[in-house]
Design a protein around this motif. Sequence first.
Motif, mmCIF file in Angstrom:
data_model
loop_
_atom_site.group_PDB
_atom_site.id
_atom_site.type_symbol
_atom_site.label_atom_id
_atom_site.label_comp_id
_atom_site.label_asym_id
_atom_site.label_seq_id
_atom_site.Cartn_x
_atom_site.Cartn_y
_atom_site.Cartn_z
ATOM 1 N N ALA A 1 30.173 39.382 50.624
ATOM 2 C CA ALA A 1 30.683 38.964 49.317
ATOM 3 C C ALA A 1 29.583 39.061 48.260
ATOM 4 C CB ALA A 1 31.221 37.534 49.393
ATOM 5 N N ASP A 2 28.359 38.708 48.641
ATOM 6 C CA ASP A 2 27.258 38.713 47.682
ATOM 7 C C ASP A 2 26.908 40.134 47.240
ATOM 8 O OD1 ASP A 2 25.525 37.087 46.159
ATOM 9 O OD2 ASP A 2 23.842 37.635 47.447
ATOM 10 N N THR A 3 27.074 41.112 48.154
ATOM 11 C CA THR A 3 26.785 42.494 47.772
ATOM 12 C C THR A 3 27.780 42.993 46.723
ATOM 13 O OG1 THR A 3 28.149 43.392 49.557
ATOM 14 C CG2 THR A 3 25.802 43.068 50.031
ATOM 15 N N LEU A 4 28.948 42.348 46.638
ATOM 16 C CA LEU A 4 29.960 42.746 45.659
ATOM 17 C C LEU A 4 29.737 42.078 44.300
ATOM 18 C CD1 LEU A 4 33.122 42.609 47.953
ATOM 19 C CD2 LEU A 4 31.863 44.640 47.208
ATOM 20 N N ARG A 5 28.737 41.214 44.245
ATOM 21 C CA ARG A 5 28.487 40.476 42.990
ATOM 22 C C ARG A 5 27.974 41.399 41.902
ATOM 23 N NH1 ARG A 5 24.147 36.487 41.460
ATOM 24 N NH2 ARG A 5 23.344 36.513 43.584
ATOM 25 N N ASN A 6 27.243 42.452 42.294
ATOM 26 C CA ASN A 6 26.645 43.394 41.357
ATOM 27 C C ASN A 6 25.715 42.628 40.416
ATOM 28 O OD1 ASN A 6 26.086 45.834 40.231
ATOM 29 N ND2 ASN A 6 28.036 46.082 39.156
ATOM 30 N N ASN A 7 25.920 42.713 39.114
ATOM 31 C CA ASN A 7 25.023 42.045 38.169
ATOM 32 C C ASN A 7 25.596 40.729 37.647
ATOM 33 O OD1 ASN A 7 23.071 44.148 38.239
ATOM 34 N ND2 ASN A 7 24.368 45.373 36.870
ATOM 35 N N MET A 8 26.661 40.268 38.250
ATOM 36 C CA MET A 8 27.287 39.038 37.757
ATOM 37 C C MET A 8 26.464 37.820 38.137
ATOM 38 S SD MET A 8 31.194 37.666 38.357
ATOM 39 C CE MET A 8 31.872 39.128 37.610
ATOM 40 N N ASP A 9 26.334 36.900 37.212
ATOM 41 C CA ASP A 9 25.601 35.662 37.457
ATOM 42 C C ASP A 9 26.285 34.845 38.556
ATOM 43 O OD1 ASP A 9 25.390 32.492 36.402
ATOM 44 O OD2 ASP A 9 23.528 33.646 36.406
ATOM 45 N N ALA A 10 25.483 34.219 39.424
ATOM 46 C CA ALA A 10 26.036 33.461 40.553
ATOM 47 C C ALA A 10 26.983 32.364 40.093
ATOM 48 C CB ALA A 10 24.910 32.867 41.391
ATOM 49 N N GLY B 1 43.207 42.624 38.356
ATOM 50 C CA GLY B 1 42.718 41.411 37.695
ATOM 51 C C GLY B 1 43.847 40.621 37.064
ATOM 52 N N GLN B 2 44.739 41.316 36.360
ATOM 53 C CA GLN B 2 45.870 40.647 35.723
ATOM 54 C C GLN B 2 46.831 40.079 36.766
ATOM 55 O OE1 GLN B 2 46.181 40.071 32.320
ATOM 56 N NE2 GLN B 2 47.705 38.651 33.156
ATOM 57 N N LEU C 1 36.420 43.750 42.626
ATOM 58 C CA LEU C 1 37.406 42.689 42.849
ATOM 59 C C LEU C 1 38.355 43.101 43.973
ATOM 60 C CD1 LEU C 1 38.830 40.043 42.162
ATOM 61 C CD2 LEU C 1 40.050 41.247 40.323
ATOM 62 N N GLY C 2 38.795 44.358 43.951
ATOM 63 C CA GLY C 2 39.671 44.850 45.014
ATOM 64 C C GLY C 2 38.991 44.816 46.365
ATOM 65 N N GLN C 3 37.706 45.175 46.394
ATOM 66 C CA GLN C 3 36.951 45.131 47.656
ATOM 67 C C GLN C 3 36.818 43.693 48.149
ATOM 68 O OE1 GLN C 3 33.461 47.133 46.128
ATOM 69 N NE2 GLN C 3 33.961 49.032 47.200
ATOM 70 N N LEU C 4 36.662 42.778 47.214
ATOM 71 C CA LEU C 4 36.552 41.363 47.577
ATOM 72 C C LEU C 4 37.867 40.853 48.166
ATOM 73 C CD1 LEU C 4 34.421 39.118 47.422
ATOM 74 C CD2 LEU C 4 35.313 38.512 45.172
#
Length: 521
Positions: free
Chosen positions: A23-32, A102-103, A137-140
Amino acid sequence: MPRQARANTAAPLGYEAQLWQMADTLRNNMDAAEYKHVVLGLIFLKYISDAFEERHAQLVAEQAQGADPEDPDEYRAANIFWVPPEARWAHLAAQARQPTIGQLVDDAMAGIERDNPALKGVLPKDYARPALDKTRLGQLIDLVSNIKVGDADARSRDVLGRVYEYFLSQFASAEGKKGGEFYTPRCVVKLLVEMIEPFHGRVYDPCCGSSGMFVQSVAFIRAHANGNGHAARPLDLSIYGQESNYTTWRLAKMNLAIRGIGGQIAHGDSFRADQFPDLKADYILANPPFNISDWGGEALKDDARWRYGAPPAGNANFAWVQHIVHHLSPTGVAGFVLANGSMSSNQSGEGEIRKALVEAGLVDCMVALPGQLFYSTQIPACLWFLARDRANHGHRDRRGEILFIDARKLGAMVDRTHRELTDEDVARIAATYHAWRGEKDAGDYADVLGYCKAASLDEVRKHGHVLTPGRYVGAEAVEDDGEPFDEKMQRLVGEWQAQQAEAVKLDAAIAANLKGLGYGG
């Protein structure tokens, strides 16, 4: 039956850490802090959808007997959230790779809140925002789809609840000080719960964070339902909590709902807007933020809660203590975390408040904790245990006595910066307290030099009402190695002289090297 060490009910399932890494690898540059709600919202959605689908299958099988799989009341009667068609996991999983995912997730969250008033305003609904990568998001969603929680075995082991808790701890670690504010380490919560044993009645946490205290209280009851000297009993807790941070309040609501735990969790500041002003709780568990200065003390200096002295405007520690005392029932007990300074500070009248609490007979036990337990602070911490009725309440008369436990040497490092109390540590500390309280089948209590001491009120007075366990427990006895004193001294002096001679040689070598480089005298 003698009290036994309690089994670890949260042994790693094997995939929590792996799931977190993926899950963390899917975070990319998003803040925790932002990603936390993305992931935990999906985990929550998966859980309630799984519970719904299991019930749905049962109702389909019972249609001949008149069951209706699309009647929301069939689910509510079984204490299961109704999930409308647009929110069911199979629908989302089938659309996970679409740019509109997302929607679709936002619509799912809105539908669940619409049909389940208890969740109104709780679920995250910003999955459609442009900043959230829809491919990731889809991968998550694909990843969360692989969490198996539908079978009875997984439910009995609280699989998804434990994944949720593991993720909470990892986000607290990733966010550092900011994230740790909503998460109390599991071992600390477990110790508080094991010590005060909240079997039935009203449980209150005035700063409940993500509801860890309540989750552990329920886990404690379920673990003891059929053993350890206690008769089987149904869940008989009424839960009351308050949290001032809105996003953390949402986490708290989801954390309880994911386990089917009911409770009144209010949003607001417990000092300035106490949502349970008339509550008298049987058990209070809390980890207040340490040493906060902006708690509104000036405006509250004449508050009725400050029976033992007005807390200083610059530090809320003793405001928390007295807020907790105010909400204790006549037989209530409390266990809570505070900064070590609370045990000895004499600044701004804090020493007088502590003295008044001791002289009123409220302080039952003090525990000094090891360092590096918390994600949110490096400030050393301690546990306070208060009791309204120390004359009886099912235990021996403990008036005129306080138990001090120095647990600073306990625990084990789990990584380079964090320590945890082991299950054995928790069991030892709790057993010490239970024996001292005189609980049935808890064994006999005895002082242990360097670890625990039952001190009289006169001893505490001699120490100026300072409550630091190290003042009372003494130094741990050093085991005799059998070497005669004269021989040991001769050996140590010889070692010292050899080290002195080696130091002279090293100094000379360093001086020669510096001189060779042109820096010598």
